[in-house]
Design a protein around this motif. Structure first.
Motif, PDB file in Angstrom:
ATOM      1  N   VAL A 130     -12.230 -10.745  13.039  1.00 45.96           N
ATOM      2  CA  VAL A 130     -11.750  -9.636  13.868  1.00 45.96           C
ATOM      3  C   VAL A 130     -11.058  -8.641  12.951  1.00 45.96           C
ATOM      4  O   VAL A 130     -10.631  -8.978  11.844  1.00 45.96           O
ATOM      5  N   LYS A 131     -10.937  -7.398  13.426  1.00 45.15           N
ATOM      6  CA  LYS A 131     -10.488  -6.321  12.543  1.00 45.15           C
ATOM      7  C   LYS A 131      -9.589  -5.347  13.283  1.00 45.15           C
ATOM      8  O   LYS A 131      -9.821  -5.031  14.458  1.00 45.15           O
ATOM      9  N   TRP A 132      -8.566  -4.867  12.572  1.00 48.20           N
ATOM     10  CA  TRP A 132      -7.715  -3.782  13.040  1.00 48.20           C
ATOM     11  C   TRP A 132      -7.644  -2.712  11.945  1.00 48.20           C
ATOM     12  O   TRP A 132      -7.673  -3.029  10.750  1.00 48.20           O
ATOM     13  N   SER A 133      -7.511  -1.445  12.350  1.00 45.85           N
ATOM     14  CA  SER A 133      -7.199  -0.362  11.415  1.00 45.85           C
ATOM     15  C   SER A 133      -5.728  -0.022  11.611  1.00 45.85           C
ATOM     16  O   SER A 133      -5.315   0.378  12.704  1.00 45.85           O
ATOM     17  N   VAL A 134      -4.936  -0.200  10.564  1.00 44.08           N
ATOM     18  CA  VAL A 134      -3.482  -0.144  10.686  1.00 44.08           C
ATOM     19  C   VAL A 134      -2.919   0.927   9.753  1.00 44.08           C
ATOM     20  O   VAL A 134      -3.281   0.983   8.570  1.00 44.08           O
ATOM     21  N   ASN A 135      -2.044   1.761  10.288  1.00 44.96           N
ATOM     22  CA  ASN A 135      -1.315   2.709   9.454  1.00 44.96           C
ATOM     23  C   ASN A 135      -0.210   1.945   8.733  1.00 44.96           C
ATOM     24  O   ASN A 135       0.702   1.411   9.368  1.00 44.96           O
ATOM     25  N   TYR A 136      -0.293   1.933   7.423  1.00 38.68           N
ATOM     26  CA  TYR A 136       0.596   1.075   6.639  1.00 38.68           C
ATOM     27  C   TYR A 136       2.051   1.507   6.723  1.00 38.68           C
ATOM     28  O   TYR A 136       2.386   2.688   6.616  1.00 38.68           O
ATOM     29  N   TRP A 180       0.837  -1.195   0.000  1.00 36.99           N
ATOM     30  CA  TRP A 180       0.000   0.000   0.000  1.00 36.99           C
ATOM     31  C   TRP A 180       0.879   1.255   0.000  1.00 36.99           C
ATOM     32  O   TRP A 180       2.091   1.161   0.135  1.00 36.99           O
ATOM     33  N   GLU A 181       0.222   2.413  -0.113  1.00 33.20           N
ATOM     34  CA  GLU A 181       0.959   3.664  -0.008  1.00 33.20           C
ATOM     35  C   GLU A 181       1.288   3.925   1.458  1.00 33.20           C
ATOM     36  O   GLU A 181       0.476   3.643   2.346  1.00 33.20           O
ATOM     37  N   LYS A 182       2.477   4.462   1.703  1.00 31.96           N
ATOM     38  CA  LYS A 182       2.901   4.721   3.067  1.00 31.96           C
ATOM     39  C   LYS A 182       1.933   5.659   3.774  1.00 31.96           C
ATOM     40  O   LYS A 182       1.497   6.670   3.226  1.00 31.96           O
ATOM     41  N   GLY A 183       1.563   5.286   5.002  1.00 34.16           N
ATOM     42  CA  GLY A 183       0.664   6.111   5.804  1.00 34.16           C
ATOM     43  C   GLY A 183      -0.809   5.825   5.599  1.00 34.16           C
ATOM     44  O   GLY A 183      -1.651   6.333   6.348  1.00 34.16           O
ATOM     45  N   LYS A 184      -1.180   5.024   4.610  1.00 33.24           N
ATOM     46  CA  LYS A 184      -2.581   4.703   4.357  1.00 33.24           C
ATOM     47  C   LYS A 184      -3.140   3.878   5.506  1.00 33.24           C
ATOM     48  O   LYS A 184      -2.483   2.982   6.038  1.00 33.24           O
ATOM     49  N   THR A 185      -4.370   4.181   5.909  1.00 33.40           N
ATOM     50  CA  THR A 185      -5.039   3.377   6.927  1.00 33.40           C
ATOM     51  C   THR A 185      -5.665   2.161   6.253  1.00 33.40           C
ATOM     52  O   THR A 185      -6.508   2.295   5.360  1.00 33.40           O
ATOM     53  N   VAL A 186      -5.218   0.986   6.660  1.00 37.23           N
ATOM     54  CA  VAL A 186      -5.632  -0.261   6.028  1.00 37.23           C
ATOM     55  C   VAL A 186      -6.478  -1.073   7.012  1.00 37.23           C
ATOM     56  O   VAL A 186      -6.089  -1.265   8.169  1.00 37.23           O
TER      57      VAL A 186
END
Length: 803
Positions: A660-666, A621-627
């Motif tokens: 289950v789910k996480w929101s991660v800064n790529y 992904w692009e750096k900083g994208k929330t995945v």
């Protein structure tokens, strides 16, 4: 000319060899047909010159050989492939030793409006493209050195006649059957097990005889039950059976002591061999499968098999085989069922037509609970040129043949007489439902009769009001499940069609905070530029819902016997929600090439008792994208997520949660999930950021296949980086070359809007993957398949073929 004579000579030798030794011969009649789009009525004559026609083997689907094109938009729902009209011809010799035989030609299915001639004599027409049928050839045949010619006209030109891809041509198997003048009739042995328990099983056998001698005859009938080891465990002989007319019926009773029961985990099969004798000489032999099992549908408790409560975890399946089209191939069907079985699937609904017989053989052997479906429409049409025009003349014959052909398969537990039939909205539904149910029960009273209904309000559903259904099948509208027991008191239920969720493998869109339903109008449907849909389970057709929501509703309704999810695989045609150039469905849990989508692992975590841990999406992904990172898991209490060895926290599923789910800064690196139970690690999965595409990796599902001209090896092509990581958005054009004892019969990549042909030696990768399907010749040896692409290291795989 020498080759043609050699083919005829082989047929002569085969038939003569049998006629001197056996009472019944079933001859593969698939080889060396002539085919042409030339519409010449003289093709029915023996004198017609077909040397310029193409020579091919059956089964054959000419539509799949064509190009996707806007010219075929009248068949967009059918896949935007060519249809039309074509002819098949086959020349053959019959030995003089066969003159006293009764000789038939049988077709498992021809799509559609087939007409058949033998030596210029018209045998008949069969409009239904899914029906199995036969014609007697005996009185029109020439024996000895004079050639015979079978001619078949296939007319699939009237469009549209279906809501999905049908294929065109003689796409199922053809056989010649030779019997004595007294023989067991077509589908002429029927076995039931009226009493089954741990100590014994009663087996009732009905034998239907055909007498072509024009006079009363006396015969002896012996039926034997043979176990899986080949041992005869029960036998019954009936002597002096009189056949007064052209047909005769006889019944026998046998017992199996301490029977081994057929189940989804142990689909044990016996077989029944019935022999007919006259003057102490065997004149016929007939074999059917026997699976001993008992089952029950209960209005409060759902379904039980052999006394054990069992939730039907099924999928709906259309009949096409992806890049192979509708042309039947047993290995291709087996692969589909193997993938579904590993997922935890235990049931198949044959949507929405009679399947090929070999598919049901596989379901018997592999352990699936089958809803066998006869019709998609009755008198009221769904497409302008569909079967409704043939209903009055043909529905009784088609339904009777369907039941008689399939009723010995232990995998079949229910007969479906229709899918979303338009007559459910008026009183004609009452009359027709009752008529069809009577036809079914007259031929088989051992199974449930159902129909897949859209209306779950009693006053709106005239098919329900008929009172003729043993089991109410409802499609979609899962929010109404809790009211079923109140609205339909004392009725039994199956969720005959659920979900209609939409995904493209390997495509991820964020954030995923709500369910997105498609538009009713495809012209106003919001669409991605590449005609894809997100693989997160949150997009569905406007009439359906997500996989998770649909399964939750069925799982929590004990009175519902189970579900048949729409669909197990993507299929050709019905490209909802997008119009052209989309040309295949997005509904499948597995894509058209046979590559599982992510939701496959949700079902596996719910439908099996094995540990599962599946992480999505990819990690490029692009750096900083929330995945949004999801994990499907089972047999564990929790999952902990790590990014470059740093914990991002532990997650646990709540009640009625399936991931289950996480929101991660790529950030680039390694995403790792660890599942634990009672503090002990169960499984670990890692996804690494892929580098630049470097090479091709070829992996075959089988590197040893049969040298029978039919067996297949499915070769998965992955585009990987220097370290072997899949490059998730790679779309390189992969070229194939092949040497040795095999050919490439299909290529695919699972992309629903790809307009590349299936019959080619190249395929562009879609999200890092594509597929080559290799078919063996009839010669033993090696097949060498090479896959290459510009700028990548190529890969070569060797497949061996053996008898």
């Amino acid at each position: 000319m020498k080759k043609f004579f050699y083919i005829l000579l082989l047929i002569v030798v085969t038939v003569e060899g049998f006629a001197q030794q056996k009472s019944r011969e079933t001859i593969d009649f698939n080889k060396s047909w002539k085919f042409s789009f030339e519409n010449n009525e003289k093709a029915i004559t023996n004198q017609f010159n077909d040397t310029h026609w193409r020579t091919l083997n059956l089964p054959h689907d000419w539509s799949i050989e064509g190009q996707f094109s806007a010219e075929h938009l009248s068949t967009t729902q059918g896949g935007a492939l060519p249809t039309g009209l074509a002819w098949y011809r086959k020349s053959f010799l019959m030995p003089s030793t066969a003159q006293h035989k009764i000789i038939w030609i049988t077709f498992d299915g021809v799509y559609r409006n087939s007409e058949v001639w033998i030596n210029g004599h018209y045998l008949g027409k069969r409009p239904n493209g899914y029906a199995s049928f036969r014609y007697e050839l005996t009185k029109y045949l020439k024996f000895g050195k004079e050639k015979n010619v079978i001619a078949v006209k296939v007319d699939n030109s009237e469009q549209p006649n279906s809501r999905w891809y049908t294929g065109s041509g003689i796409y199922r198997n053809v056989r010649m059957i030779m019997t004595a003048p007294i023989a067991i009739d077509q589908w002429g042995v029927f076995a039931t097990t009226p009493k089954v328990n741990a100590e014994e099983a009663e087996v009732s056998i009905e034998v239907n005889l055909l007498n072509k001698t024009n006079k009363t005859q006396s015969v002896t009938i012996t039926s034997s039950i043979i176990d899986a080891d080949g041992k005869t465990i029960a036998s019954k002989t009936s002597k002096n059976i009189s056949i007064k007319d052209s047909t005769g019926k006889h019944f026998q009773q046998l017992k199996i002591i301490k029977p081994k029961l057929w189940s989804i985990t142990n689909p044990y099969l016996y077989k029944i061999v019935t022999k007919v004798y006259q003057n102490n000489q065997e004149i016929d032999v007939y074999e059917i499968p026997l699976g001993v099992r008992f089952f029950n549908f209960d209005s409060a408790k759902g379904f039980s098999l052999n006394g054990k409560p069992t939730k039907i975890q099924g999928v709906c399946m259309h009949h096409d085989l992806g890049a192979l089209g509708a042309a039947v191939n047993v290995r291709a069907m087996e692969r589909q069922l193997e993938l579904l079985k590993v997922m935890g699937c235990n049931g198949i609904r044959t949507a929405h037509n009679p399947p090929v017989p070999e598919f049901l053989d596989l379901c018997d052997k592999m352990g699936f609970i089958v809803m066998d479906e006869a019709f998609d429409m009755w008198k009221k049409r769904k497409s302008k040129k569909d079967y409704s025009a043939d209903w009055n003349a043909w529905h009784q014959k088609d339904l009777e043949d369907f039941i008689k052909r399939d009723r010995n398969h232990p995998a079949i537990f229910m007969w479906s007489i229709g899918n979303e039939i338009r007559e459910q909205f008026d009183s004609t539904g009452i009359t027709i439902t009752r008529e069809l149910a009577v036809i079914v029960k007259k031929l088989d009273s051992t199974r449930i009769v159902t129909s897949a209904l859209t209306e779950n309000e009693p006053v709106k559903n005239f098919i329900f009001q008929s009172g003729a259904l043993d089991l109410l099948g409802f499609n979609y509208k899962h929010e109404g499940y809790p009211d079923f027991p109140k609205n339909f008191p004392n009725q039994k239920f199956i969720a005959s069609e659920t979900a209609s969720a939409l995904e493209s493998r390997g495509r991820y869109e964020m954030p995923q905070e709500k369910i997105e339903l498609s538009s009713r109008d495809v012209k106003t449907q919001p669409r991605n530029a590449d005609w894809t849909l997100s693989a997160y389970d949150n997009v569905a057709a406007y009439w359906g819902t997500t996989h998770e929501e649909a399964w939750e509703a069925v799982k929590n309704a004990p009175f519902i016997a189970g579900t048949y999810v729409w669909t197990g695989f993507d299929y050709l045609g019905e490209p909802h929600p997008y119009p052209w150039p989309a040309r295949s469905a997005y509904f499948g849990i597995i894509d058209l090439a046979g590559f599982p989508k992510d939701v496959y692992y949700m079902y596996q975590s719910e439908w099996t008792d094995k540990p599962v841990l599946h992480l999505l999406p990819h990690w490029n992904w692009e750096k900083g994208k929330t995945v949004d990172v999801w994990a499907y898991y089972s047999q564990a209490d929790e999952v902990e997520l790590f990014l470059n060895d740093k914990s991002l926290g532990i997650k646990r599923k709540g009640t009625d949660e399936f991931h289950v789910k996480w929101s991660v800064n790529y950030e680039a690196g390694t995403l790792k999930a660890v599942s634990r139970k009672a503090g002990k690690i169960i499984l670990t999965q890692e996804i690494k950021t892929a580098g630049k595409a470097f090479k091709i990796k070829a992996t075959a599902d089988h590197q040893l296949i049969k040298a029978d001209g039919k067996d297949l090896s499915f070769v998965k092509i992955s585009i990987v980086d220097e370290n072997g990581n899949l490059v998730p958005e790679a779309n390189h054009l992969v070229n194939f070359s092949i040497e040795g004892e095999g050919v490439i019969v299909g290529v695919d990549n699972g992309y629903q809007a790809s307009l590349e042909p299936f019959k080619a030696n190249y395929r562009r990768a879609f999200n890092g993957l594509c597929l080559a399907i290799v078919q063996a010749s009839e010669t033993t040896g090696k097949i060498v398949l090479k896959a290459s692409a510009e700028g990548l290291q190529s890969d070569t795989i060797i497949i061996e073929t053996k008898k």
